[in-house]
Design an enzyme around this catalytic site. Structure first.
Site, short mmCIF file in Angstrom:
data_model
loop_
_atom_site.label_atom_id
_atom_site.label_comp_id
_atom_site.label_asym_id
_atom_site.label_seq_id
_atom_site.Cartn_x
_atom_site.Cartn_y
_atom_site.Cartn_z
N ALA A 104 -7.93 4.98 -22.69
CA ALA A 104 -8.50 6.03 -21.50
C ALA A 104 -9.14 5.49 -20.40
O ALA A 104 -9.90 4.50 -20.81
CB ALA A 104 -9.24 7.08 -22.37
N SER A 134 -11.14 4.07 -25.84
CA SER A 134 -11.77 3.90 -24.41
C SER A 134 -11.71 2.54 -23.66
O SER A 134 -11.51 1.68 -24.50
CB SER A 134 -13.25 4.17 -24.58
OG SER A 134 -13.92 3.17 -25.07
N ASP A 135 -11.60 2.44 -22.34
CA ASP A 135 -11.87 1.16 -21.70
C ASP A 135 -13.28 0.80 -22.07
O ASP A 135 -14.15 1.69 -22.49
CB ASP A 135 -11.65 1.32 -20.19
CG ASP A 135 -11.32 -0.18 -19.63
OD1 ASP A 135 -11.67 -0.71 -20.22
OD2 ASP A 135 -10.62 0.07 -18.54
N TRP A 136 -13.60 -0.46 -21.85
CA TRP A 136 -14.97 -1.04 -22.58
C TRP A 136 -16.11 -0.45 -21.62
O TRP A 136 -16.06 -0.30 -20.19
CB TRP A 136 -14.83 -2.50 -22.08
CG TRP A 136 -14.31 -3.19 -23.16
CD1 TRP A 136 -15.03 -4.18 -23.95
CD2 TRP A 136 -13.10 -3.00 -24.04
NE1 TRP A 136 -14.23 -4.60 -25.08
CE2 TRP A 136 -13.25 -4.06 -25.21
CE3 TRP A 136 -12.19 -1.87 -24.21
CZ2 TRP A 136 -11.95 -3.92 -26.23
CZ3 TRP A 136 -11.20 -1.99 -25.02
CH2 TRP A 136 -11.07 -2.96 -26.20
N ALA A 138 -16.53 2.73 -20.99
CA ALA A 138 -16.26 4.04 -20.55
C ALA A 138 -16.82 5.16 -20.87
O ALA A 138 -16.78 6.19 -20.28
CB ALA A 138 -14.68 4.03 -20.26
#
Length: 828
Positions: free
Chosen positions: A194, A227-229, A231
């Site tokens: 995401a 999740s993206d890092w 995020a």
């Protein structure tokens, strides 16, 4: 690998207390997930991709193979090649015991200003989705998980952590969700990431409609959503919105806050259970649950002969011949070549940000062409191509203690304790993001001996207080971020340089004192339940740090004059121009597609002096070519990976034919595209062009005619098309056409079919393609079966799909700028 079919993830989840469940749903470190011995769960290891498998270290990790970038690989228009890339990356992952590669990136090339487009395949959703599915199959066939990213409408980098992509439902469905839908349907990727941005006012990491209703519901997706890092902004809203895993760890917004949300009744524990069940399914698939997998020990090394062949071939196959007057290309052996340009000597082989890796070497065009033509090549440096200083190049700097390329790097704690010391080290180091030292790094020291003497440009990269000594000159700077957004200090850190004069064997000694704080600012510091989110405040004591040391730049007029003189003495001038990681990088978008510096002036001067001029464009995305009519041939070379120079040389001489086709439409001028701005207004980036992105908008006259259309590419042969026929018996039409190779060599042709719907309110769209390799003078019948999904339209009022009106026509083409046949579709 032992089969995990006997394991029941749901039963394993039920055996754990809530606190353990929640703990497992946040990463253990920057790139690992926590093991849990009680259920047989081992550590799951993730690595950035997709142009290489970097491993568990963001910077300074092990040596790995550097692949051609995504747009270059996609330009082959070959699912077979993309599957091969997936397999090779899986081998790179297995060599490091990596379970999941964070790729492919399947966002679209909405605006050519997007800084991260080099990681993504194309502006077209069908081409992107089909290639992504092939990549995933290749990767997962060897038991390594793929991760589709970034869900969704994440097409630019400006204010990427806070911006809101405003996209109407039809555009979202038909364009930006479609590549994810195709890949999920055709390859069942084991994870999805995401994005940072909001989508129509809702954070992507808590988007119930996109994640729960569409991805997991309508598409029946069985994998994990991470999740993206940094995020993730909230606890219960993100968990309820379908997010399964927060990255990185060990800190984050879930933990105690998510446990409390369950205890208070805000979130049902069954939601947590489903997230963990999906995580365990992923672990089982990659061999990290139950009987852990065994890893092969006979995989090719990054610098092995087999990797060299593979990476050269893959890069050359995607290179695209844009123009080729009077068969200037391929060059004949024995040709005297003036090879000109900074990119010829310092070829850019990869973009910036999380896609960077530590390759064993990078071959320049100068090295590659000289290896084939020897003394027939006269190499001449070009004008400056950067505005930011670059790290010191090993070779120009050597470790003052060992004398080998690289430098002496020391990391120190606040009390002076040496935490790490490296000889022959790279000129940059990432600090604080994924360190495992017993104390925090407080100072970084670089020492390097420079080759040569005279005027030297020396400087620093990274946030902090710097003291630099070079040849008896002392310099002091304090560098800070510009405040443009989260992770700037890691991906686009501040820089500073000065010129000094040094004698022979001068040593540069630079120390930076890091900005200190009692805590690291992450998205998790936002109040759960709020949208305070991805903090713009820099991360304390975290960032990329580096030493700059190189010869002082020469006056541009002198450089251009010398290049023109060399060109006049040669049979052909090859000018290599392009972009750098300043423009093609995570975290920063472009403001123009013009070549940086005086590269256009260099090309014009060389073309005026040379008998013939070939331009090689070393860039992943479109650039303006105001000199196009002045040169004889243009080869688009992308970011070609560690074998880049060998691949460019092979393509120029025809040892490997560059049969690529463009994956992005090249605008003829800045702003001359259906979608241009990547800058949010009051936080919103409105996709006002709707479904008319790229070639779709140009075809509908919603933007001026482009310089080059999607699908354009000449190769080294000429082609005739004849006897195109239409078969409408199946779910979607099939077109068969005879292609005849009228050139002098065996070549590969890519037959493309586009649908021009009956209604002008519907954009033209690619519906299928097929390729054939044909001997000189021979013919082949090629069948293109269209994709039935391209006859759908999203009916917003009905909230579902409907079929396009009957009629319209199919365009059989070598790119939309070269339509060879038109076939009318039947009407009811």
């Amino acid at each position: 690998m032992t089969s995990q079919t006997a394991l029941d993830p749901a039963a394993l989840v039920a055996s754990l207390p809530l606190e353990t469940k929640v703990r497992l749903l946040t990463g253990a470190t920057a790139f690992t997930l926590a093991p849990e011995e009680s259920i047989g769960l081992g550590e799951v290891r993730l690595s950035d991709g997709p142009t290489g498998v970097r491993g568990l270290k963001f910077s300074g990790g092990r040596t790995v193979a550097l692949f051609p970038n995504a747009t270059l690989l996609a330009s082959a228009w070959s699912e077979e090649s993309t599957t091969e890339v997936g397999r090779l990356l899986a081998e790179e992952a297995l060599a490091q015991q990596i379970h999941v590669v964070l790729g492919p990136t399947i966002n679209l090339h909405r605006s050519v200003l997007g800084g991260r487009l080099f990681e993504a395949y194309s502006e077209d959703p069908l081409l992107t989705g089909r290639l992504a599915a092939a990549y995933v199959r290749g990767l997962q066939d060897l038991g390594v998980g793929a991760c589709l990213k970034h869900l969704v409408a994440n097409e630019s980098e400006t204010e990427r952590n806070t911006m809101n992509s405003v996209v109407d439902p039809a555009t979202l469905r038909e364009l930006y969700l479609l590549p994810f839908e195709i890949a999920v349907d055709e390859s069942d990727p084991w994870s999805v990431m995401a994005a940072y941005n909001d989508v129509n006012g809702v954070p992507a990491t808590e988007h119930h409609h996109v994640v729960n209703e569409v991805l997991k519901g309508e598409w029946g997706y069985t994998g994990l959503v991470m999740s993206d890092w940094f995020a993730t902004r909230t606890a219960a809203p993100a968990a309820a919105g379908g997010l399964d895993l927060v990255m990185p760890g060990p800190d984050g917004p879930w933990g105690d806050a998510l446990v409390a949300a369950v205890r208070s009744g805000e979130l049902d524990e069954s939601v947590v259970d489903d997230h963990l069940r999906r995580l365990l399914v992923l672990a089982a698939r990659v061999g990290a649950l139950g009987d852990l997998r065994d890893y092969p020990d006979d995989l090719p090394a990054p610098d092995s002969a087999v990797r060299r062949e593979q990476l050269t071939r893959l890069a050359a196959a995607g290179m695209t011949v844009l123009t080729n007057a009077d068969d200037t290309l391929p060059l004949a052996r024995g040709t005297r070549v003036a090879l000109v340009g900074r990119h010829a000597l310092e070829t850019i082989d990869m973009g910036g940000g999380s896609a960077t890796v530590n390759p064993p070497y990078q071959v320049s065009v100068a090295e590659g062409l000289t290896a084939l033509l020897g003394d027939a090549v006269d190499v001449v440096d070009g004008v400056e191509v950067r505005t930011r200083p670059v790290p010191a190049r090993p070779g120009f700097v050597v470790d003052p203690d060992t004398g080998r390329p690289g430098l002496h790097l020391t990391l120190l704690a606040a009390d002076g304790t040496v935490l790490d010391e490296r000889h022959d080290a790279p000129s940059t180091v990432m600090v604080g993001f994924d360190d495992d030292f017993p104390q925090a790094v407080a100072r970084v020291r670089f020492r390097a001996r420079v080759a040569g003497e005279g005027a030297l440009e020396v400087g620093a990269i990274g946030v902090g207080r710097w003291q630099v000594t070079a040849g008896g000159t002392e310099l002091a700077w304090t560098l800070a971020t510009s405040g443009t957004g989260f992770a700037e200090e890691m991906l686009a850190p501040p820089t500073r340089t000065d010129q000094v004069h040094v004698g022979s064997d001068a040593v540069v000694d630079a120390t930076v004192v890091l900005r200190s704080s009692t805590r690291s600012v992450t998205v998790g510091d936002a109040d759960p339940g709020t949208d305070a989110g991805a903090a713009a405040e820099p991360l304390a004591g975290v960032g990329l740090f580096g030493l700059v040391a190189r010869p002082a730049p020469e006056a541009e007029d002198d450089v251009i004059t010398r290049a023109a003189a060399a060109a006049a003495q040669a049979d052909v001038a090859v000018v290599v121009v392009g972009l750098t990681e300043e423009e093609e990088t995570e975290s920063v978008d472009k403001s123009t597609i013009a070549l940086p510096g005086a590269q256009d002036a260099l090309v014009r001067a060389v073309a005026a002096a040379a008998r013939r001029t070939v331009v090689v464009v070393n860039a992943a995305t479109p650039v303006l070519m105001p000199w196009l009519d002045d040169v004889d041939a243009v080869l688009w070379a992308g970011l070609p990976g560690q074998e880049g120079g060998h691949a460019v040389a092979a393509a120029l001489l025809g040892d490997q034919e560059p049969t690529g086709r463009l994956v992005t439409t090249f605008p003829a001028a800045d702003g001359a595209a259906p979608a241009w701005s990547v800058t949010p207004v009051d936080g919103d980036l409105e996709y006002t062009e709707g479904r008319f992105v790229g070639y779709r908008g140009h075809w509908a006259d919603r933007a001026p005619a482009p310089a080059f259309w999607l699908g354009h590419g000449l190769g080294y042969a000429t082609w005739e098309y004849a006897d195109a026929t239409l078969d409408t018996d199946g779910d979607a039409p099939a077109v068969t056409v005879t292609v005849t190779n009228t050139g002098a060599r065996t070549s590969r042709e890519v037959v493309q079919v586009y649908l021009e719907p009956a209604s002008s309110d519907e954009p033209v769209r690619l519906v299928g393609w097929a390729d054939a390799t044909v001997d000189a003078g021979a013919s082949a019948r090629v069948t293109v079966t269209a994709d039935a999904r391209m006859w759908r339209r999203w009916d917003e009022a009905a909230g579902g799909w409907s079929r396009l009106a009957d009629g319209g026509r199919l365009l059989v083409a070598r790119g939309l700028g070269d339509v060879r046949a038109t076939l009318a579709l039947p009407t009811a």
